[in-house]
Write an enzyme that holds these catalytic residues in place. Structure first.
Site, PDB file in Angstrom:
ATOM      1  N   HIS A   1       0.820  -1.207   0.000  1.00  0.00           N
ATOM      2  CA  HIS A   1       0.000   0.000   0.000  1.00  0.00           C
ATOM      3  C   HIS A   1       0.861   1.268   0.000  1.00  0.00           C
ATOM      4  O   HIS A   1       2.007   1.258   0.471  1.00  0.00           O
ATOM      5  CB  HIS A   1      -0.939  -0.004   1.199  1.00  0.00           C
ATOM      6  CG  HIS A   1      -2.017  -1.045   1.093  1.00  0.00           C
ATOM      7  ND1 HIS A   1      -3.105  -1.084   1.934  1.00  0.00           N
ATOM      8  CD2 HIS A   1      -2.184  -2.068   0.207  1.00  0.00           C
ATOM      9  CE1 HIS A   1      -3.901  -2.093   1.580  1.00  0.00           C
ATOM     10  NE2 HIS A   1      -3.352  -2.714   0.544  1.00  0.00           N
TER      11      HIS A   1
ATOM     12  N   GLU B   1       0.792   4.092   1.705  1.00  0.00           N
ATOM     13  CA  GLU B   1       1.252   4.629   2.997  1.00  0.00           C
ATOM     14  C   GLU B   1       2.401   3.804   3.547  1.00  0.00           C
ATOM     15  O   GLU B   1       3.381   4.344   4.075  1.00  0.00           O
ATOM     16  CB  GLU B   1       0.106   4.626   4.017  1.00  0.00           C
ATOM     17  CG  GLU B   1      -1.132   5.390   3.598  1.00  0.00           C
ATOM     18  CD  GLU B   1      -2.136   4.561   2.806  1.00  0.00           C
ATOM     19  OE1 GLU B   1      -1.713   3.696   2.012  1.00  0.00           O
ATOM     20  OE2 GLU B   1      -3.342   4.799   2.967  1.00  0.00           O
TER      21      GLU B   1
ATOM     22  N   CYS C   1      -6.286   2.168   5.004  1.00  0.00           N
ATOM     23  CA  CYS C   1      -6.898   0.930   5.488  1.00  0.00           C
ATOM     24  C   CYS C   1      -6.408   0.661   6.922  1.00  0.00           C
ATOM     25  O   CYS C   1      -5.525   1.358   7.440  1.00  0.00           O
ATOM     26  CB  CYS C   1      -6.519  -0.236   4.566  1.00  0.00           C
ATOM     27  SG  CYS C   1      -4.817  -0.779   4.773  1.00  0.00           S
TER      28      CYS C   1
HETATM   29  O1  LIG Z   1      -4.633   2.123   2.722  1.00  0.00           O
HETATM   30  C1  LIG Z   1      -4.667   1.779   1.519  1.00  0.00           C
HETATM   31  C2  LIG Z   1      -5.703   1.020   0.998  1.00  0.00           C
HETATM   32  C3  LIG Z   1      -5.606   0.550  -0.278  1.00  0.00           C
HETATM   33  N1  LIG Z   1      -4.512   0.830  -1.015  1.00  0.00           N
HETATM   34  C4  LIG Z   1      -4.401   0.264  -2.358  1.00  0.00           C
HETATM   35  C5  LIG Z   1      -4.355  -1.234  -2.394  1.00  0.00           C
HETATM   36  C6  LIG Z   1      -4.949  -1.552  -3.721  1.00  0.00           C
HETATM   37  O2  LIG Z   1      -3.908  -1.488  -4.723  1.00  0.00           O
HETATM   38  C7  LIG Z   1      -5.936  -0.419  -3.941  1.00  0.00           C
HETATM   39  C8  LIG Z   1      -7.348  -0.789  -3.568  1.00  0.00           C
HETATM   40  O3  LIG Z   1      -7.914  -1.500  -4.629  1.00  0.00           O
HETATM   41  P1  LIG Z   1      -9.495  -1.573  -4.833  1.00  0.00           P
HETATM   42  O4  LIG Z   1      -9.657  -2.140  -6.201  1.00  0.00           O
HETATM   43  O5  LIG Z   1     -10.050  -0.192  -4.705  1.00  0.00           O
HETATM   44  O6  LIG Z   1     -10.032  -2.482  -3.769  1.00  0.00           O
HETATM   45  O7  LIG Z   1      -5.535   0.630  -3.102  1.00  0.00           O
HETATM   46  C9  LIG Z   1      -3.515   1.618  -0.531  1.00  0.00           C
HETATM   47  O8  LIG Z   1      -2.511   1.899  -1.219  1.00  0.00           O
HETATM   48  N2  LIG Z   1      -3.628   2.095   0.730  1.00  0.00           N
HETATM   49 ZN    ZN Z   2      -3.403   0.205   3.463  1.00  0.00          ZN
END
Ligand SMILES: O=c1ccn([C@H]2C[C@H](O)[C@@H](COP(=O)(O)O)O2)c(=O)[nH]1
Ligand code: ZN
Length: 159
Positions: free
Chosen positions: A77, A79, A103
């Protein structure tokens, strides 16, 4: 006399987070993070992408199907990448500008790193368990949450 139509700090750092997100290969959600010191110095940047050595062309980018064949098992991710990329910087009291609300897993890393404020742009998973847990942890840990207010200013870059 100096210019008066320069961008403010929030526009600048969120703009950099948005530009950083454009490096992501994720077809659905491109996420960028920009960590900034209390003195407004950029400490680190990150976007969501596959771990080093895991080729973007060979890893899955699907959202559904066998969990082992989806991106969720593998993608690092934004962050977390920004925090890991800042290995030599002290993040205590820093702010992180993120294009998507963090997240629950990134929330843990943000709290543990000492980051004091999260400025977020999108919040499309607001009602998910992950976001609920994230807000719960941020509140307990005393991390300030600030929803970024778009100013409507448009930035055009010829690249
Ligand atoms: O805190 C976060 C949450 C999600 N991400 C990234 C991880 C994935 O590559 C996408 C989410 O994919 P979806 O198709 O929208 O479920 O976002 C992140 O970097 N940081
Ligand atoms: Zn995340």
């Amino acid at each position: 006399m100096k210019r008066t139509d320069y961008i403010n700090w929030d526009e600048y750092f969120m703009g950099i987070a948005l530009l950083t997100a454009m490096r992501s290969k994720d077809p659905n959600s491109q996420v960028g993070a920009c960590i900034v010191s209390p003195e407004n110095k950029i400490l680190s940047l990150g976007y969501n992408g596959m771990p080093i050595g895991c080729s973007d062309d060979e890893m899955p980018w699907e959202r559904e199907g066998d969990p082992l064949d989806t991106k969720y098992m593998y993608v690092c991710h934004a962050e977390l990448n920004a925090i890991l990329n800042s290995a030599h910087n002290n993040l205590k009291g820093a702010r992180v500008y993120v294009t998507l609300f963090p997240c629950n897993e990134c929330t843990k890393a943000i709290i543990q790193s000492g980051i004091a404020e999260v400025v977020y742009y999108g919040d499309k998973y607001h009602d998910s368990d992950s976001s609920v847990a994230a807000r719960f942890m941020f509140k307990k840990a005393g991390v300030k949450l600030t929803a970024y207010t778009p100013t409507g200013r448009r930035a055009e870059l010829e690249l």
